[in-house]
Design a protein around this motif. Sequence first.
Motif, short mmCIF file in Angstrom:
data_model
loop_
_atom_site.label_atom_id
_atom_site.label_comp_id
_atom_site.label_asym_id
_atom_site.label_seq_id
_atom_site.Cartn_x
_atom_site.Cartn_y
_atom_site.Cartn_z
N THR A 50 6.63 9.01 -0.15
CA THR A 50 6.57 9.22 -1.70
C THR A 50 5.59 10.35 -3.04
O THR A 50 4.55 10.12 -2.91
CB THR A 50 6.79 8.18 -2.51
OG1 THR A 50 5.18 6.85 -2.26
CG2 THR A 50 7.56 7.23 -1.56
N ASP A 51 5.98 10.78 -4.25
CA ASP A 51 5.17 11.16 -5.00
C ASP A 51 4.08 10.46 -5.42
O ASP A 51 3.15 10.39 -5.27
CB ASP A 51 6.33 11.06 -6.49
CG ASP A 51 7.11 12.56 -6.03
OD1 ASP A 51 7.01 13.17 -4.99
OD2 ASP A 51 8.42 12.83 -7.07
N GLU A 52 4.20 9.26 -5.68
CA GLU A 52 3.21 8.23 -5.75
C GLU A 52 2.12 8.00 -4.43
O GLU A 52 1.41 7.67 -4.88
CB GLU A 52 3.99 6.80 -6.53
CG GLU A 52 2.77 4.94 -6.08
CD GLU A 52 3.19 4.22 -6.72
OE1 GLU A 52 3.03 3.54 -6.78
OE2 GLU A 52 4.68 3.54 -5.99
N ASP A 53 2.63 7.76 -2.92
CA ASP A 53 2.02 7.77 -2.23
C ASP A 53 0.39 9.28 -1.95
O ASP A 53 -0.98 8.71 -1.92
CB ASP A 53 2.37 7.57 -0.92
CG ASP A 53 2.80 6.23 -1.00
OD1 ASP A 53 1.91 5.54 -1.68
OD2 ASP A 53 3.56 5.94 -0.23
N PRO A 101 11.37 9.35 1.73
CA PRO A 101 9.89 8.80 2.29
C PRO A 101 10.40 7.21 1.82
O PRO A 101 11.25 6.66 1.68
CB PRO A 101 8.80 9.44 1.15
CG PRO A 101 10.05 10.80 1.08
CD PRO A 101 11.40 10.63 1.50
N ARG A 128 9.86 3.27 0.65
CA ARG A 128 9.53 2.50 -0.33
C ARG A 128 9.12 1.67 -0.10
O ARG A 128 10.55 0.60 0.55
CB ARG A 128 10.72 2.66 -1.73
CG ARG A 128 10.93 4.26 -1.87
CD ARG A 128 11.62 4.55 -3.02
NE ARG A 128 11.54 5.76 -3.81
CZ ARG A 128 10.28 6.54 -4.56
NH1 ARG A 128 9.12 5.95 -5.07
NH2 ARG A 128 10.27 7.29 -4.44
#
Length: 256
Positions: A63-66, A101, A103
Amino acid sequence: MNNPADITPTMPAQGTTLTLLKATPTALWHEAREACDDALRQGHAFVAILHGMEAFADERVLTDEDRQRAARYRQAGDRHNFVLGRNLVHHLVRPRGISAPCRFSIGPRGKPFLPDAPAYNLSHSGRWVACVVSHDEAVGIDVETFARLKDYRDLLGMVTHPAERHCIEQASPEHGLALFKRCWTRKEAVLKATGEGLHDNLPGIDVCLQQHEPVLDHPMPLRLMHLTADHDEATIALALNPSLPGVVAMFVDQPR
């Protein structure tokens, strides 16, 4: 996956079947998923252990956060291990046919999980990354190289139960070190299975060092197992529900 000669089933004294698979990196994720699904269908737990597989650290599954989290790691090895862990969950745990991705959700004790998917647990150390997958939530794994360990005797008071400490101190120095590594990894696996993580009461847990495959009743019913790689760089411990009939473990090493 290699030929059937590379599939080694064993039966420890307590009755848990352990099947060891040695696989090559070719078609890694497909073969690992097939082996994982087959193990889960039989009610077993599945373990994937990767060594030196940095080339499979694919950030496209993040993910963008990861992806931002991965970028914050200063050491390349730590970044690769984080990304490989996410790849293991992406390819082994999530339902088939989903490409977005993962979550993650967080359980009441802080243990991450994927909704509507099997339970899992991750561990990494050095160039080793391991993942265990099970339909039972109580599962934990720990892999340690102990590369930064100096004198293990300095840690005995903080880590060991009195019975464990006696066992270690009565052993020869070389065997005492091996027992300490067994003690540490077993406790990490136990606390990861319960979702507690490391806490201040490590000496309150006795992981029965003199037993090959003990079954604990505290802090919860758990069977402890060790998985042995071709070389002794890493110590690998597994904690799981004692009612599980077996474990399938796949080792994947870098090409030599």
